[in-house]
Write an enzyme that holds these catalytic residues in place. Sequence first.
Site, PDB file in Angstrom:
ATOM      1  N   LYS A  73       0.818  -1.244  -0.015  1.00 60.25           N
ATOM      2  CA  LYS A  73       0.052   0.031   0.114  1.00 60.25           C
ATOM      3  C   LYS A  73       0.859   1.148  -0.074  1.00 60.25           C
ATOM      4  CE  LYS A  73      -1.931   1.697   3.844  1.00 60.25           C
ATOM      5  NZ  LYS A  73      -1.565   3.088   3.927  1.00 60.25           N
ATOM      6  N   ASN A  74       2.112   1.320   0.882  1.00 57.82           N
ATOM      7  CA  ASN A  74       2.717   2.550   1.046  1.00 57.82           C
ATOM      8  C   ASN A  74       3.670   2.930  -0.153  1.00 57.82           C
ATOM      9  OD1 ASN A  74       1.285   2.949   3.378  1.00 57.82           O
ATOM     10  ND2 ASN A  74       2.865   2.307   4.825  1.00 57.82           N
ATOM     11  N   CYS A  95      -5.781  12.784  12.416  1.00 59.50           N
ATOM     12  CA  CYS A  95      -6.497  11.491  12.287  1.00 59.50           C
ATOM     13  C   CYS A  95      -6.245  10.709  13.412  1.00 59.50           C
ATOM     14  CB  CYS A  95      -5.609  10.746  10.961  1.00 59.50           C
ATOM     15  SG  CYS A  95      -3.929  10.239  11.689  1.00 59.50           S
ATOM     16  N   ASP A 116       3.856   0.447  12.089  1.00 54.70           N
ATOM     17  CA  ASP A 116       2.642  -0.167  11.425  1.00 54.70           C
ATOM     18  C   ASP A 116       2.275  -1.594  11.914  1.00 54.70           C
ATOM     19  OD1 ASP A 116       2.113   2.265  10.166  1.00 54.70           O
ATOM     20  OD2 ASP A 116       2.427   1.752   8.180  1.00 54.70           O
ATOM     21  N   ARG A 165      -9.065  -0.354   3.916  1.00 58.00           N
ATOM     22  CA  ARG A 165      -8.209   0.669   3.513  1.00 58.00           C
ATOM     23  C   ARG A 165      -6.684   0.143   3.279  1.00 58.00           C
ATOM     24  NH1 ARG A 165      -6.512   4.288   7.397  1.00 58.00           N
ATOM     25  NH2 ARG A 165      -5.396   4.891   5.655  1.00 58.00           N
TER      26      ARG A 165
END
Length: 428
Positions: free
Chosen positions: A24-25, A118, A306, A398
């Site tokens: 994803k990143n 966030c 993460d 997500r």
Amino acid sequence: MEKSKFVIEGGNPLRGEVRVGGAKNSVLKLMAASLLTPEECLIHNAPRITDVEIMVEVLRQLGVEVTWEGSSLMINPGEFPSREAPYQLVRRMRASIIVLGPLVARWGEASVAIPGGCNIGSRKIDMHLKGLAELGAEISTEHGYVHARAPRLKGTHIILDFPSVGATENLVMAAMGAEGTTVIENAAREPEIQDLAAYLVSMGAEIGGAGSPVIEINGPCELHGTEHSVIGDRIEAGTLAVAAAVSGGEVSILGIDPGHLGLPLEKLREVGVEVEEGEDRLLVRAGEEYASVDLATLPFPGFPTDLQPQMMVLQSVARGTSVITENVFESRFMFVDELNRMGCDISIEGHHAIVRGVGALSGAEVCAPDLRAGAALVLAGLVAEGETHLLDVYHVDRGYEHLETKLSGLGAAITRVGAVEEKVLPQV
Ligand code: UD1
């Protein structure tokens, strides 16, 4: 429409083989980098996750043609007309700020909505803006937007206060449009930065040092179209490794470079998990019992923030007490109350979590407060006695492509109830 949730019945050891998707990143940044050329770019191994869909929207909003072909993204920027990333998209995904550097490099101007806070803390973009100003851009903030104007960017020497992943990437891409040499010191070293550099090099860029603390770019770079395959997602692989360990199973994880998971694999071994490394795979075998091990999150090659929530679940079923220190994000312990509702015994002191091993967890109704915490709660559900109902799984969607399908393919009793939700809150 019923809201989407996961229902997990704990107690099944995971067994078998699973393949991780593209990181994803990384893919989000490669998509942004495609703005640097008018020519077509083809990105293979792109995960079908919400964040990627939002970035597709950001590019389309700029006037770029984007199409999916299986798990490949075809991006055709041409002379796209817009220079603006609007708030309604940036609020859904903070990482949209990554189009700032490429827009300034390509067009000499950009307006990007300022991302808000966030669920894992306030996340500033001061280093992105300071670096752009040092490259010669005029920066102003007005009505909730950053405006950057740079008729000409000039190579310079930038020293980052902290090896920020996003700032490093934005500045590397902005430097593509700068005349002369740009040096970025104290740069982030994450594998995703190396993947971005490889992508840019394949487009014709001159970059040295990616993966080290000093990156050097010789610009301006005339970039052309390219074709590239995204690296495997090390965070997804790490999550699945912990899943195998907490469930007492044995799982082969394919599509990942074990070198991207150096310290997490070391920590797993210290805890008592058996890990074998292949060229593009891992074999993770659960141990009989687990030891408590302290860890502290740090920029790569340190322990990734993460994977911190997932490790907290493993430490909760270990013997003894461990201390987990979060150094990267200020509020990344928000999920601890949810874990405690499942029988964990974790207390927070500043940026330290004191995790007392409890042996057994018990299924409960819990809520995913953010992406990685959501994944950790899934892992807790796998080991807990009884049923866990995880609400707000749109956070998990997500960053994980059908996590429930991958886990049930390995023998977990996990099902999704309700449709995948459209709604996506502002997040990481
Ligand atoms: C990226 C990852 C995220 C990961 C994080 C750290 C993406 C899309 N997200 O986020 O999953 O957890 O790296 O590995 O790639 N900071 C400032 N000023 C700035 C920039 C950052 O103070 O200008 C602070 C942030 O508030 C945070 C820390 O630096 O406390 C790390 O942020 P950064 O490395 O920039 O993370 P992201 O790129 O946002």
